[in-house]
Design a protein around this motif. Structure first.
Motif, PDB file in Angstrom:
ATOM      1  N   ASP A  27     -47.445-140.397  35.900  1.00  0.00           N
ATOM      2  CA  ASP A  27     -47.892-141.408  36.850  1.00  0.00           C
ATOM      3  C   ASP A  27     -46.838-142.497  36.981  1.00  0.00           C
ATOM      4  N   VAL A  28     -47.155-143.526  37.710  1.00  0.00           N
ATOM      5  CA  VAL A  28     -46.217-144.610  37.976  1.00  0.00           C
ATOM      6  C   VAL A  28     -45.788-145.335  36.693  1.00  0.00           C
ATOM      7  N   TYR A  29     -46.563-145.226  35.630  1.00  0.00           N
ATOM      8  CA  TYR A  29     -46.234-145.873  34.369  1.00  0.00           C
ATOM      9  C   TYR A  29     -45.319-145.029  33.494  1.00  0.00           C
ATOM     10  N   GLY A  30     -44.952-143.833  33.962  1.00  0.00           N
ATOM     11  CA  GLY A  30     -44.000-143.006  33.243  1.00  0.00           C
ATOM     12  C   GLY A  30     -44.609-142.111  32.177  1.00  0.00           C
ATOM     13  N   HIS A  31     -45.910-141.915  32.204  1.00  0.00           N
ATOM     14  CA  HIS A  31     -46.534-140.983  31.259  1.00  0.00           C
ATOM     15  C   HIS A  31     -47.539-140.117  31.993  1.00  0.00           C
ATOM     16  N   ILE A  32     -47.994-139.076  31.316  1.00  0.00           N
ATOM     17  CA  ILE A  32     -48.946-138.160  31.943  1.00  0.00           C
ATOM     18  C   ILE A  32     -50.220-138.922  32.280  1.00  0.00           C
ATOM     19  N   ASN A  33     -50.646-138.789  33.521  1.00  0.00           N
ATOM     20  CA  ASN A  33     -51.833-139.493  33.999  1.00  0.00           C
ATOM     21  C   ASN A  33     -53.077-138.969  33.292  1.00  0.00           C
ATOM     22  N   ASN A  34     -54.007-139.879  33.015  1.00  0.00           N
ATOM     23  CA  ASN A  34     -55.195-139.509  32.242  1.00  0.00           C
ATOM     24  C   ASN A  34     -55.996-138.379  32.877  1.00  0.00           C
ATOM     25  N   VAL A  35     -56.099-138.307  34.185  1.00  0.00           N
ATOM     26  CA  VAL A  35     -56.888-137.239  34.800  1.00  0.00           C
ATOM     27  C   VAL A  35     -56.256-135.866  34.602  1.00  0.00           C
ATOM     28  N   THR A  36     -54.950-135.837  34.354  1.00  0.00           N
ATOM     29  CA  THR A  36     -54.253-134.565  34.157  1.00  0.00           C
ATOM     30  C   THR A  36     -54.722-133.864  32.892  1.00  0.00           C
ATOM     31  N   TYR A  37     -55.182-134.634  31.909  1.00  0.00           N
ATOM     32  CA  TYR A  37     -55.664-134.012  30.671  1.00  0.00           C
ATOM     33  C   TYR A  37     -56.839-133.076  30.953  1.00  0.00           C
ATOM     34  N   TYR A  38     -57.680-133.416  31.919  1.00  0.00           N
ATOM     35  CA  TYR A  38     -58.798-132.539  32.262  1.00  0.00           C
ATOM     36  C   TYR A  38     -58.288-131.203  32.806  1.00  0.00           C
ATOM     37  N   SER A  39     -57.216-131.244  33.568  1.00  0.00           N
ATOM     38  CA  SER A  39     -56.605-130.008  34.056  1.00  0.00           C
ATOM     39  C   SER A  39     -56.073-129.182  32.888  1.00  0.00           C
ATOM     40  N   PHE A  40     -55.460-129.850  31.920  1.00  0.00           N
ATOM     41  CA  PHE A  40     -54.979-129.138  30.730  1.00  0.00           C
ATOM     42  C   PHE A  40     -56.140-128.461  29.998  1.00  0.00           C
ATOM     43  N   PHE A  41     -57.267-129.156  29.881  1.00  0.00           N
ATOM     44  CA  PHE A  41     -58.433-128.589  29.189  1.00  0.00           C
ATOM     45  C   PHE A  41     -58.879-127.299  29.877  1.00  0.00           C
ATOM     46  N   HIS A  42     -59.033-127.373  31.191  1.00  0.00           N
ATOM     47  CA  HIS A  42     -59.501-126.203  31.938  1.00  0.00           C
ATOM     48  C   HIS A  42     -58.481-125.072  31.902  1.00  0.00           C
ATOM     49  N   THR A  43     -57.203-125.415  32.025  1.00  0.00           N
ATOM     50  CA  THR A  43     -56.155-124.399  31.962  1.00  0.00           C
ATOM     51  C   THR A  43     -56.201-123.674  30.622  1.00  0.00           C
ATOM     52  N   ALA A  44     -56.319-124.414  29.533  1.00  0.00           N
ATOM     53  CA  ALA A  44     -56.322-123.798  28.205  1.00  0.00           C
ATOM     54  C   ALA A  44     -57.525-122.870  28.029  1.00  0.00           C
TER      55      ALA A  44
END
Length: 149
Positions: A27-44
């Protein structure tokens, strides 16, 4: 107010899956955006289910619908860091399952983020809850945490 639990370790999870981060994950702050973690959960979880042969995303007559989800972040991660998702089953019901997922950056032993989601399994066509098919239940039992259910 109770103390926040310490993040889990790789050893707390029954199966691990490598996930490649993408430029768009930051994200704009230079780290993985919090909502992306949900995508990681589903992908895994879905990668594991497909790999075990218990989910065909186009044709399975029984599918899991998310009815609850949550995430706790302990420290930031950023692209292009490689990550690993650890998965386990914490609760196995008649038609539902609670998956728990830990996200680990690089070679770290402690999770940067941990979350969960609950799938209720339904008949694809009717959309109504059904008992977990035997093959799915057997696969899920293989990653059920000891002492759960």
């Amino acid at each position: 107010m109770s103390a926040r639990p310490a993040p889990g370790t790789r050893a707390d999870y029954r199966h691990h899956i490598a996930i490649t981060t993408r430029w768009a994950d930051n994200d704009v702050y230079g780290h993985i955006n919090n909502v992306t973690y949900y995508s990681f959960f589903h992908t895994a979880v879905n990668t594991w289910l497909i790999g075990r042969g218990v989910l065909d995303i186009q044709a399975s007559p029984v599918i899991g619908l998310v009815v609850e989800t949550g995430c706790r972040c302990a420290r930031p991660l950023a692209y292009p860091m490689p990550i690993t998702a650890g998965i386990r089953v914490a609760r196995l019901g008649t038609s539902s399952v609670r998956y728990e997922v830990g996200i680990f950056g690089g070679e770290a032993e402690t999770a940067a983020a941990e979350g969960h989601f609950i799938h209720v399994y339904v008949a694809r066509e009717a959309g109504r809850p059904v008992p977990l098919p035997a093959a799915l239940r057997a696969a899920l039992e293989s990653i059920l945490v000891p002492g759960a259910d």
